[in-house]
Design an enzyme around this catalytic site. Structure first.
Site, mmCIF file in Angstrom:
data_model
loop_
_atom_site.group_PDB
_atom_site.id
_atom_site.type_symbol
_atom_site.label_atom_id
_atom_site.label_comp_id
_atom_site.label_asym_id
_atom_site.label_seq_id
_atom_site.Cartn_x
_atom_site.Cartn_y
_atom_site.Cartn_z
ATOM 1 C CB THR A 130 37.165 26.305 45.125
ATOM 2 O OG1 THR A 130 38.221 25.655 44.411
ATOM 3 C CG2 THR A 130 37.257 25.948 46.602
ATOM 4 C CE1 TYR A 131 33.204 31.335 39.231
ATOM 5 C CE2 TYR A 131 35.328 32.476 39.085
ATOM 6 C CZ TYR A 131 34.043 32.272 38.615
ATOM 7 O OH TYR A 131 33.575 33.002 37.551
ATOM 8 C CG MET A 132 34.892 26.545 36.846
ATOM 9 S SD MET A 132 33.498 27.084 37.812
ATOM 10 C CE MET A 132 32.823 28.327 36.751
ATOM 11 N NE ARG A 133 34.406 30.951 33.418
ATOM 12 C CZ ARG A 133 33.133 30.696 33.717
ATOM 13 N NH1 ARG A 133 32.616 31.133 34.858
ATOM 14 N NH2 ARG A 133 32.372 30.019 32.893
ATOM 15 C CG HIS A 178 38.237 33.541 42.301
ATOM 16 N ND1 HIS A 178 37.076 33.796 42.990
ATOM 17 C CD2 HIS A 178 38.159 34.259 41.155
ATOM 18 C CE1 HIS A 178 36.324 34.628 42.285
ATOM 19 N NE2 HIS A 178 36.961 34.921 41.161
#
Length: 391
Positions: A130-133, A178
Site C-alpha cells: 500500500t502507499y508508503m507515505r 492513508h
C-alpha cells in the site's frame, strides 16, 4: 545556502547532539561477575552480576576498589536468598508507518531514509504494498480478514487472538489519510530476485510482510526467573528466560540481545560454589550521534515534519553540505554549525521545534477547514518579513 521551518530545526537537533558528544567526559566504572555452580544434584553453572553492596546499588569507580571487593568476595559464602518467577507477556508492534519503517530499516540494515523510500516506492508502483507515505496504523477490514485467515491456516488457531488487534497512533499530528504500510496480498510471502528486484526490495518487503502478519497474532508468553544470591554484604543477581508460547515471535523473531538464557533449577537457601570472579573495566558512553532512523523518531516525537518530508529533509541537509554521513551517523559540517549558530542568534523562533510543531497544527486546521489560511500566514509572515529586513 538555505534555511527552512523544518530543515533548520533538523539541523539544530544534529548540531545540539554533536555538542553533547563533544562536551562529554567519560567516567570509569567497574562491573563484577561471579561464575557459580550448583553443589547438589546435576552440576550446572550460572553467571551472576554484582548489583548491591550493603543494600545500596553497586557503584565501583576505580580498579583498586574493584580489587578490594574481589578479595572480600573470594572468602564469602554464596547463598540463594530469593527466587522470583513471573510470566511476561510481550505484544507485537503496530504495522508500519513511514516513520517506523525508516527507523527499522535504519537500525536493521543501515539504510538511509531516502534509500528506504526509493525501495518502498518501487514496491508500491509494482502493486506489492500500500502507499508508503502514511502516519496511519489502520488496516482495512478486508486486509485483517485475509491476515487472520492466513495465520489460522499457516500457524494454527492458537496463534490467533479472539478479536482482531486495533492500533492507535501515538503522534498527535497524525493525519491518517492513508492505510498503514502493508502487503497488498498477504499470501505473497516473499519476492525472488529478478528483473527489477534487488536485495533491498527483498529485505524491505520481507520486513513489511512479517510486521503486518505479526501485528494480528497473539502475544508471546515468556517465563522469567530472577535469582538473588547473597555473599556476605554483597548481593548478586542472575536472570533467565524461556519462551513458553512464541505467539508473534514465530513470525517476527526476537530482536538482537533477546536470546533465551536459562538458569539452572535453584532453591531458596541453596549454597553455591564460586568458580571465579571477573572484574571488568568500563567507561560511560556519550549519547550516540543521530542515524536517519533515530533522527526521524525525534522529529516525529516533536511534531516536526511529515511522512513525506523526513527523507527529503535529511537529503537537503547533506546536499547543502550542512551535515554528512560518517559510518551511518549524521554529523554537522563546519558550515552547518555556522549556519545553525547564525539562525539561533537571528531567528530563534524559526529554529524552535515547538514553533514548527505549532505551525504544523495550524496547517492541519486549515486543511480541515477549521482555520482560514490568510490570518495564519499573515500572523507569521508580517513580523517575519520585518525581522528579515533588519537582519
Amino acid at each position: 545556502l538555505s534555511a527552512g521551518r523544518v530543515q533548520s530545526v533538523t539541523l539544530r537537533l544534529i548540531c545540539e547532539r554533536q555538542d553533547e558528544i563533544d562536551k562529554f567526559k567519560a567516567q570509569e566504572y567497574w562491573i563484577i561477575e561471579a561464575e557459580l555452580k550448583k553443589v547438589k544434584g546435576k552440576v550446572q553453572e550460572l553467571i551472576a552480576k554484582l548489583t548491591k553492596i550493603n543494600g545500596k546499588k553497586a557503584n565501583i569507580k576505580i580498579e583498586k576498589e574493584a580489587e578490594n571487593v574481589v578479595s572480600e568476595l573470594e572468602k564469602a559464602t554464596y547463598k540463594v536468598s530469593q527466587i522470583t518467577k513471573k510470566e511476561v507477556k510481550k505484544n507485537p508492534a503496530p504495522p508500519f508507518t513511514t516513520s517506523t519503517l525508516q527507523q527499522t530499516t535504519s537500525s536493521r540494515f543501515g539504510y538511509s531514509a531516502r534509500r528506504t523510500m526509493k525501495i518502498a516506492q518501487d514496491l508500491y508502483e509494482r502493486g506489492l504494498i500500500t502507499y508508503m507515505r502514511t502516519d496511519s496504523v489502520n488496516l482495512a477490514n478486508s486486509a485483517i480478514l485475509a491476515i487472520r485467515d492466513y495465520i489460522g491456516k499457516t500457524f494454527g488457531e492458537s496463534f490467533l487472538p479472539q478479536l482482531p488487534k486495533k492500533y492507535k497512533v501515538k503522534s498527535k499530528l497524525a493525519q491518517e489519510a492513508h492505510e498503514t504500510i502493508r502487503p497488498t496480498n498477504i499470501t505473497v510471502r516473499e519476492l525472488s530476485a529478478g528483473d527489477w528486484v534487488e536485495t533491498g526490495h527483498i529485505k524491505i518487503y520481507d520486513l513489511i510482510w512479517r510486521r503486518t502478519v505479526a501485528c494480528q497474532m497473539r502475544e508471546a508468553v515468556i517465563d522469567q526467573v530472577t535469582a538473588e544470591i547473597e555473599a556476605s554484604s554483597y548481593l548478586f543477581s542472575a536472570t533467565g528466560s524461556t519462551v513458553k508460547f512464541p505467539g508473534f515471535l514465530k513470525v517476527f523473531g526476537k530482536e538482537e540481545g533477546e536470546e533465551e538464557k536459562t538458569l539452572p533449577e535453584l532453591t531458596q537457601g541453596e549454597i553455591l560454589e564460586l568458580i571465579k570472579l571477573t572484574p571488568s573495566q568500563h567507561f560511560t558512553k556519550p549519547p550516540d550521534a543521530y542515524t536517519d532512523g533515530t533522527l526521524v523518531k525525534v522529529l516525529e516525537t516533536n511534531g516536526v515534519g511529515r511522512p513525506s518530508t523526513y527523507a527529503p529533509i535529511i537529503s537537503t541537509l547533506i546536499e547543502r553540505n550542512y551535515a554528512e554521513r560518517v559510518e551511518r551517523k549524521l554529523v554537522p559540517t563546519d558550515l552547518g554549525k555556522i549556519v545553525n549558530k547564525f539562525l539561533i542568534e537571528k531567528f530563534p523562533d524559526i529554529v524552535d521545534a515547538s514553533f514548527t510543531a505549532e505551525m504544523e497544527e495550524n496547517l492541519d486546521e486549515i486543511a480541515k477547514g477549521g482555520e482560514d489560511w490568510v490570518p495564519v500566514i499573515r500572523n507569521f509572515y508580517q513580523p517575519f518579513a520585518e525581522h528579515l529586513e533588519k537582519v
